[in-house]
Motif scaffolding. Structure first.
Motif, mmCIF file in Angstrom:
data_model
loop_
_atom_site.group_PDB
_atom_site.id
_atom_site.type_symbol
_atom_site.label_atom_id
_atom_site.label_comp_id
_atom_site.label_asym_id
_atom_site.label_seq_id
_atom_site.Cartn_x
_atom_site.Cartn_y
_atom_site.Cartn_z
ATOM 1 N N PRO A 196 56.062 62.427 64.468
ATOM 2 C CA PRO A 196 56.034 61.159 63.724
ATOM 3 C C PRO A 196 55.401 60.047 64.540
ATOM 4 O O PRO A 196 55.561 59.978 65.756
ATOM 5 N N LEU A 197 54.665 59.179 63.855
ATOM 6 C CA LEU A 197 54.083 58.001 64.488
ATOM 7 C C LEU A 197 54.849 56.738 64.107
ATOM 8 O O LEU A 197 55.124 55.882 64.945
ATOM 9 N N GLY A 198 55.196 56.599 62.835
ATOM 10 C CA GLY A 198 55.893 55.412 62.369
ATOM 11 C C GLY A 198 55.487 55.073 60.949
ATOM 12 O O GLY A 198 54.792 55.836 60.282
ATOM 13 N N ARG A 199 55.947 53.908 60.512
ATOM 14 C CA ARG A 199 55.628 53.445 59.160
ATOM 15 C C ARG A 199 54.619 52.312 59.222
ATOM 16 O O ARG A 199 54.803 51.351 59.956
ATOM 17 N N MET A 200 53.572 52.435 58.434
ATOM 18 C CA MET A 200 52.630 51.339 58.291
ATOM 19 C C MET A 200 53.058 50.530 57.075
ATOM 20 O O MET A 200 53.121 51.059 55.951
ATOM 21 N N ARG A 201 53.393 49.278 57.302
ATOM 22 C CA ARG A 201 53.908 48.441 56.210
ATOM 23 C C ARG A 201 52.792 47.630 55.567
ATOM 24 O O ARG A 201 51.972 47.013 56.247
ATOM 25 N N TYR A 202 52.771 47.657 54.247
ATOM 26 C CA TYR A 202 51.800 46.917 53.449
ATOM 27 C C TYR A 202 52.528 45.849 52.625
ATOM 28 O O TYR A 202 53.687 46.021 52.239
ATOM 29 N N ARG A 203 51.810 44.756 52.332
ATOM 30 C CA ARG A 203 52.373 43.694 51.507
ATOM 31 C C ARG A 203 51.375 43.312 50.410
ATOM 32 O O ARG A 203 50.172 43.199 50.666
ATOM 33 N N ALA A 204 51.884 43.148 49.210
ATOM 34 C CA ALA A 204 51.048 42.736 48.077
ATOM 35 C C ALA A 204 50.818 41.241 48.166
ATOM 36 O O ALA A 204 51.770 40.456 48.218
ATOM 37 N N VAL A 205 49.548 40.835 48.185
ATOM 38 C CA VAL A 205 49.215 39.427 48.406
ATOM 39 C C VAL A 205 48.065 38.992 47.507
ATOM 40 O O VAL A 205 47.317 39.809 46.966
ATOM 41 N N ALA A 206 47.944 37.682 47.387
ATOM 42 C CA ALA A 206 46.822 37.062 46.678
ATOM 43 C C ALA A 206 46.714 35.625 47.174
ATOM 44 O O ALA A 206 47.624 35.117 47.843
ATOM 45 N N THR A 207 45.616 34.963 46.868
ATOM 46 C CA THR A 207 45.467 33.566 47.270
ATOM 47 C C THR A 207 46.323 32.679 46.367
ATOM 48 O O THR A 207 46.641 33.051 45.222
ATOM 49 N N PRO A 208 46.711 31.484 46.842
ATOM 50 C CA PRO A 208 47.461 30.565 45.975
ATOM 51 C C PRO A 208 46.730 30.237 44.681
ATOM 52 O O PRO A 208 47.354 30.160 43.610
ATOM 53 N N ALA A 209 45.413 30.048 44.754
ATOM 54 C CA ALA A 209 44.644 29.734 43.535
ATOM 55 C C ALA A 209 44.673 30.904 42.564
ATOM 56 O O ALA A 209 44.763 30.703 41.337
ATOM 57 N N PHE A 210 44.585 32.131 43.079
ATOM 58 C CA PHE A 210 44.637 33.310 42.217
ATOM 59 C C PHE A 210 45.993 33.404 41.535
ATOM 60 O O PHE A 210 46.081 33.694 40.328
ATOM 61 N N VAL A 211 47.071 33.168 42.284
ATOM 62 C CA VAL A 211 48.420 33.215 41.711
ATOM 63 C C VAL A 211 48.575 32.170 40.622
ATOM 64 O O VAL A 211 49.131 32.435 39.541
ATOM 65 N N GLU A 212 48.067 30.968 40.860
ATOM 66 C CA GLU A 212 48.187 29.892 39.879
ATOM 67 C C GLU A 212 47.436 30.237 38.595
ATOM 68 O O GLU A 212 47.898 29.928 37.486
ATOM 69 N N ARG A 213 46.294 30.893 38.739
ATOM 70 C CA ARG A 213 45.493 31.208 37.556
ATOM 71 C C ARG A 213 46.039 32.402 36.780
ATOM 72 O O ARG A 213 46.115 32.357 35.541
ATOM 73 N N TRP A 214 46.428 33.456 37.494
ATOM 74 C CA TRP A 214 46.741 34.715 36.835
ATOM 75 C C TRP A 214 48.236 35.043 36.750
ATOM 76 O O TRP A 214 48.641 35.767 35.840
ATOM 77 N N LEU A 215 49.009 34.514 37.683
ATOM 78 C CA LEU A 215 50.396 34.983 37.783
ATOM 79 C C LEU A 215 51.418 33.859 37.624
ATOM 80 O O LEU A 215 52.566 34.011 38.049
ATOM 81 N N TRP A 216 51.026 32.783 36.994
ATOM 82 C CA TRP A 216 51.975 31.674 36.877
ATOM 83 C C TRP A 216 53.262 32.044 36.133
ATOM 84 O O TRP A 216 54.317 31.492 36.441
ATOM 85 N N PRO A 217 53.265 32.987 35.165
ATOM 86 C CA PRO A 217 54.565 33.345 34.564
ATOM 87 C C PRO A 217 55.393 34.261 35.470
ATOM 88 O O PRO A 217 56.551 34.530 35.182
ATOM 89 N N GLY A 218 54.791 34.799 36.527
ATOM 90 C CA GLY A 218 55.467 35.772 37.381
ATOM 91 C C GLY A 218 54.738 37.108 37.361
ATOM 92 O O GLY A 218 53.652 37.243 36.784
ATOM 93 N N LEU A 219 55.363 38.119 37.949
ATOM 94 C CA LEU A 219 54.717 39.418 38.091
ATOM 95 C C LEU A 219 54.559 40.160 36.766
ATOM 96 O O LEU A 219 53.914 41.199 36.722
#
Length: 299
Positions: free
Chosen positions: A161-184
């Motif tokens: 074993p080597l370990g766990r590579m952790r990933y995070r779901a991200v976007a820019t603030p402007a992208f979130v405001e345009r596309w995700l304002w109601p939430g996920l």
């Protein structure tokens, strides 16, 4: 069956590496006819077709077995010469072929091999492949070791074993405001960035958080650093390794879409089950770097 000669084995290695009989001939400083005769003699010796005469050439299953043997002989020869010279250079760089996924290559893996390359006079031949597909390169004999997501060893290999590579779901603030304002709930309708057609990290996150697959535009960006830059430029949302997004989250350039739900990918090191000081040294360097940079599998 007659034994393969060292010339025959080196010819097969060269042919697979460069892809054609003509290029192999130039590499070996012999004629293309001599390359063909050596390969034909190997096939007659074992009674199997080893190479498909396509452009580029391709190995058969039997050819993969012989290529793996050829690479092992090459490695053992290099180890022997180094031992006879008390660990010094064997006269030329020793080729070590490895398979590694793009995200590891872009974040932590190069730091593992940088020191041993110069110290042991190794010439690394890195094959970039998805962590779920690196095993095929290991099985075929194309590489000696691989970073993989599978802990089940293939025949003739050992796994650690080597370990766990952790990933995070991200976007820019402007992208979130345009596309995700109601939430996920609207995430499936928002443009997404993926590495290639085999990249399912975004789809897995989408199914877990939105409950359905996405139907939005999908941007294919087949390079890890360019993938991260595409997300940072607002082309779409994406799932990035922590090493490529934590600083941007901290300074506000990126927004984490579900901080409580990171995506963890377990990574393992599979290598030939072969006693080799050179391969041992590479494996130790990879293991130590992973310990410093990856999350433990048990946490």
């Amino acid at each position: 069956m007659q034994r393969f000669t060292l010339d025959q084995l080196s010819t097969l290695r060269a042919l697979i590496e460069v892809g054609t009989f003509e290029q192999a001939a130039r590499h070996l400083h012999i004629t293309a006819s001599a390359v063909s005769q050596r390969v034909k003699a190997m096939e007659q010796s074992c009674g199997r077709v080893l190479v498909r005469r396509t452009t580029p050439v391709a190995l058969t299953d039997a050819g993969s077995v012989v290529l793996r043997y050829a690479r092992q002989v090459e490695l053992l020869e290099a180890d022997t010469l180094r031992s006879l010279q008390d660990g010094g250079s064997a006269g030329g760089a020793v080729p070590i072929s490895l398979a590694v996924n793009a995200d590891s290559l872009a974040t932590w893996f190069l730091g593992a091999i940088a020191g041993v390359a110069d110290e042991l006079n190794i010439a690394f031949d890195l094959h970039r492949e998805d962590q779920e597909r690196t095993l095929s390169l290991l099985r075929s004999g194309a590489v000696m070791a691989a970073v993989t997501s599978s802990r089940d060893s293939i025949q003739g290999c050992v796994t650690e074993p080597l370990g766990r590579m952790r990933y995070r779901a991200v976007a820019t603030p402007a992208f979130v405001e345009r596309w995700l304002w109601p939430g996920l709930a609207t995430l499936s309708e928002a443009p997404v960035v993926t590495f290639d057609h085999n990249d399912d990290l975004q789809d897995a996150f989408l199914r877990a958080q939105a409950g359905r697959p996405g139907a939005a535009p999908r941007h294919i960006i087949p390079a890890s650093s360019d993938f991260a830059r595409a997300v940072l430029l607002g082309l779409g949302w994406g799932v990035l390794p922590e090493q490529q997004c934590l600083a941007e989250i901290a300074d506000g350039r990126l927004v984490e879409l579900a901080a409580a739900h990171p995506v963890d990918v377990p990574l393992y090191w599979q290598r030939w089950n072969l006693s080799s000081p050179l391969l041992d040294a590479v494996s130790t360097a990879v293991r130590e770097q992973a310990l410093r940079t990856l999350r433990p599998l048990t946490a």
